[in-house]
Design a protein around this motif. Structure first.
Motif, mmCIF file in Angstrom:
data_model
loop_
_atom_site.group_PDB
_atom_site.id
_atom_site.type_symbol
_atom_site.label_atom_id
_atom_site.label_comp_id
_atom_site.label_asym_id
_atom_site.label_seq_id
_atom_site.Cartn_x
_atom_site.Cartn_y
_atom_site.Cartn_z
ATOM 1 N N LEU A 54 21.917 55.841 19.836
ATOM 2 C CA LEU A 54 22.547 56.931 19.100
ATOM 3 C C LEU A 54 21.913 57.118 17.726
ATOM 4 O O LEU A 54 21.699 58.250 17.277
ATOM 5 N N LEU A 107 30.405 60.633 20.072
ATOM 6 C CA LEU A 107 30.782 60.273 21.438
ATOM 7 C C LEU A 107 32.005 61.053 21.888
ATOM 8 O O LEU A 107 32.111 61.474 23.053
ATOM 9 N N GLU A 108 32.927 61.281 20.970
ATOM 10 C CA GLU A 108 34.135 62.054 21.288
ATOM 11 C C GLU A 108 33.764 63.500 21.625
ATOM 12 O O GLU A 108 34.271 64.082 22.602
ATOM 13 N N ALA A 157 32.439 61.213 25.740
ATOM 14 C CA ALA A 157 31.860 59.952 26.203
ATOM 15 C C ALA A 157 32.607 58.730 25.678
ATOM 16 O O ALA A 157 32.094 57.610 25.775
ATOM 17 N N ARG A 158 33.815 58.914 25.153
ATOM 18 C CA ARG A 158 34.563 57.743 24.689
ATOM 19 C C ARG A 158 34.913 56.824 25.848
ATOM 20 O O ARG A 158 34.991 55.603 25.688
ATOM 21 N N LEU A 201 32.074 54.485 26.392
ATOM 22 C CA LEU A 201 32.104 53.401 25.410
ATOM 23 C C LEU A 201 33.161 52.369 25.784
ATOM 24 O O LEU A 201 32.901 51.153 25.727
ATOM 25 N N LEU A 235 29.585 49.330 21.306
ATOM 26 C CA LEU A 235 28.346 49.919 20.796
ATOM 27 C C LEU A 235 27.166 48.958 20.878
ATOM 28 O O LEU A 235 26.005 49.394 20.863
ATOM 29 N N GLN A 266 26.976 59.730 32.827
ATOM 30 C CA GLN A 266 27.134 58.943 31.605
ATOM 31 C C GLN A 266 25.899 59.050 30.712
ATOM 32 O O GLN A 266 26.003 59.194 29.488
ATOM 33 N N ARG A 310 25.886 62.386 28.918
ATOM 34 C CA ARG A 310 26.838 62.463 27.805
ATOM 35 C C ARG A 310 26.368 61.661 26.598
ATOM 36 O O ARG A 310 26.556 62.089 25.447
ATOM 37 N N ILE A 311 25.739 60.504 26.838
ATOM 38 C CA ILE A 311 25.190 59.726 25.723
ATOM 39 C C ILE A 311 24.065 60.507 25.046
ATOM 40 O O ILE A 311 23.957 60.542 23.813
ATOM 41 N N ALA A 329 25.635 63.147 22.948
ATOM 42 C CA ALA A 329 26.208 62.571 21.722
ATOM 43 C C ALA A 329 25.105 62.306 20.698
ATOM 44 O O ALA A 329 25.288 62.535 19.491
ATOM 45 N N ARG A 330 23.961 61.812 21.174
ATOM 46 C CA ARG A 330 22.823 61.559 20.275
ATOM 47 C C ARG A 330 22.365 62.861 19.623
ATOM 48 O O ARG A 330 22.076 62.894 18.420
#
Length: 594
Positions: free
Chosen positions: A447, A463-464, A468-469, A472, A479, A494, A497-498, A501-502
């Motif tokens: 991230l 992530l939210e 993607a919470r 986690l 993390l 997954q 989504r990561i 988030a990045r």
């Protein structure tokens, strides 16, 4: 101004200029080592002559022997040998150190160059080729760098020193020896070009082995899914056999052709023995000088005879160095400008854009498209219509052959992306591809690639936003969980989504999602796309989004839709309008007009 040599291996050695003091010290030490060797052999000759004339050991009148002269010669020879050994040790260690430093410098340049080169270059050259240059080719250059000091520089110095010493005894003794040595080296050099050609074939075969191995590992899921193990193994064995065949050809050539020049070099000892004996008979040479000359020739043969193997090492390294410099000499075709991007909200505009493929076919043709700041624009089209190519134009992963790609807005004005610094442009405009790539590191490290200084709260917020919470929460170490090579421990959804988030963490101004939500279910996708509307850049402005989409659920969340067909934008408007007026659009989204 110094000019770099054009020979690829000399260009590698030319890098020693970056460490001039250590290079000069190493060269000086090797000069002293060889001078000390010549002095030692000269002393041995003098000692033998003293023994021959009876001066070394004398019979005294009282019947005892005087060994003082003999002990003198032994002491001085041992002292010179010890000093030479110490110098040899430091010269050898220092040569290895600076050789390794040079190799590290070369590998660093390769890595930097791989990162600098454009996407088009990487699409043309496979992963296996890059790996070969960094490993096999660099290792061969390293072997040459090590042999440069011990087998080239030191051998060259010894040739000069030994021929000089032999000429002190008799000019023809030295010149005759030099003739045999030069004849042998000349034959070695003539063989080098063929060895280079053979090794280049070996290197290309090795590229294929590496490429096949890389694809076999990275594509293991596909291979297993289609039960392709046997055919892939067969193909890999074929590439290995090709590599082995070329390697055998190169080794056979070296084995057949190196004995002749080695024999010529060895004949120098015969010359010294025969001609030296004649000189003694003529009273022009002492016995001790002949012994010293034979020792010089023996050392010379010892240094020169391995040159066949050294030439093979250098031929291999010359080929490998050529392949390395082919990479290092490539220049990126995409070069950034000098301007900074304004902090205002950014939209984008493509004006009369054409992109030509390598074969000359047009991927995009006179394409016009724009999006206002903060707008969410969906781009749809059949596979191969040029959607990903269009997306790559905005951060300049590719450049247009014709036309202009601009960022800005109708109110603040449009500016061509070519005038901005590349690093800043790519921080403000980000493409999230369908095939998500995650590094073999912790979730947090992946991230933070987008913004290293981000706080943990900001990581959790990203992530939210990417829904993607739950990913986690499912990880054992949160993390700090290592997610495996390319995120292999995560599912496709997954990983997407990561990756999202990045991207959200980057404070970008224009976000391009290239089917980046294709692995998400409809509910999760809606949450992600609704959250995208809340995204803000570093100055608090709404983010402009280009959605390259194939699912109707994704398209419905856009403000406007553009249809790309055969490299052209053929329709634009809201979903309802296009559904009503464009049959091609209805066919793309799978909706029949009622």
């Amino acid at each position: 101004m110094s000019i770099s040599p054009t020979h690829p291996l000399l260009r590698c050695l030319w890098l020693y200029r970056k460490m001039p003091w250590r290079f000069s010290l190493t060269a000086l030490l090797f000069l002293l080592v060889n001078a000390a060797m010549a002095w030692q052999l000269w002393l041995i000759g003098q000692a033998v002559q003293a023994v021959h004339t009876g001066e070394a050991i004398k019979l005294l009148a009282d019947g005892h022997y005087d060994f003082s002269v003999a002990w003198y010669w032994i002491a001085i020879i041992l002292a010179v040998a010890a000093g030479r050994g110490i110098l040899q040790y430091f010269a050898g260690v220092l040569s290895l150190i600076i050789g390794q430093d040079l190799l590290s410098l070369l590998r660093e340049r390769i890595l930097v160059q791989v990162q600098r080169l454009d996407l088009a270059y990487h699409l043309q050259h496979g992963v296996g080729e890059m790996v070969t240059r960094t490993t096999r080719d660099a290792d061969k250059v390293r072997d040459a760098l090590i042999n440069f000091w011990r087998q080239v520089f030191e051998a060259s110095v010894w040739i000069l020193v030994s021929i000089g010493l032999l000429c002190l005894y008799n000019v023809w003794l030295g010149l005759g020896t030099l003739a045999f040595v030069l004849a042998g080296i000349a034959i070695f050099i003539r063989q080098t070009d063929q060895l280079v050609t053979l090794d280049r074939a070996v290197g290309q075969a090795y590229d294929q082995v590496n490429q096949e191995l890389s694809e076999g590992i990275n594509g293991v899921r596909v291979i297993k899914a289609f039960a392709l193990e046997s055919s892939r193994i067969g193909a890999f064995e074929g590439f290995v056999q090709t590599f082995v065949r070329h390697a055998h050809t190169a080794l056979a050539y070296a084995a057949v052709h190196t004995p002749l020049p080695q024999t010529l070099v060895a004949l120098s000892q015969v010359w010294i023995l025969g001609f030296g004996a004649w000189l003694i008979q003529q009273g022009q040479l002492e016995v001790g000088a002949l012994i010293a000359s034979l020792l010089v020739a023996n050392t010379l043969i010892f240094r020169i005879e391995p040159i066949g193997r050294v030439m093979q090492v250098f031929a291999d390294a010359r080929s490998s160095a050529g392949r390395i410099w082919e990479l290092l000499d490539e220049s990126p075709t995409i070069v950034g400008g000098n301007d900074s991007i304004p902090k205002a909200a950014l939209g984008f505009r493509l004006h009369d854009v054409t992109v030509q493929a390598a074969g000359g076919n047009a991927i995009l043709q006179h394409c016009h498209l724009s999006a206002a700041p903060g707008e969410i624009l969906a781009l749809v089209g059949i596979t191969g219509s040029g959607k990903s190519t269009l997306a790559a134009l905005l951060p300049r992963l590719l450049d247009a052959s014709h036309g202009s790609v601009d960022i800005g807005s109708a109110s603040s004005g449009w500016q061509n992306v070519h005038q901005f610094r590349l690093d800043e442009l790519r921080r403000r405009i980000h493409v999230v591809p369908q095939e998500s790539f995650l590094f073999s590191d912790t979730l947090e490290a992946n991230l933070r690639l987008a913004r290293p200084q981000a706080s943990e709260a900001e990581l959790l917020e990203a992530l939210e936003l990417a829904a993607a919470r739950d990913v986690l929460d499912s990880l054992s170490d949160g993390l700090q969980t290592r997610i495996g090579d390319r995120g292999i421990t995560l599912s496709g959804g997954q990983r997407q989504r990561i990756s999202l988030a990045r991207a959200f963490l980057a404070h970008l101004s224009i976000l391009i999602l290239d089917d980046a939500t294709s692995a998400l279910d409809a509910l999760t996708e809606r949450r992600v796309l609704d959250n995208i509307r809340r995204l803000r850049d570093a100055s608090g402005q709404a983010v402009t989004v280009l959605l390259i989409a194939s699912k109707l659920s994704t398209i419905l969340l856009a403000d406007r839709v553009a249809v790309l067909d055969k490299g052209r934008i053929v329709a634009e408007g809201q979903h309802a309008y296009l559904l009503e007026h464009h049959a091609e659009y209805r066919e793309l989204v799978g909706v029949h007009h009622g």
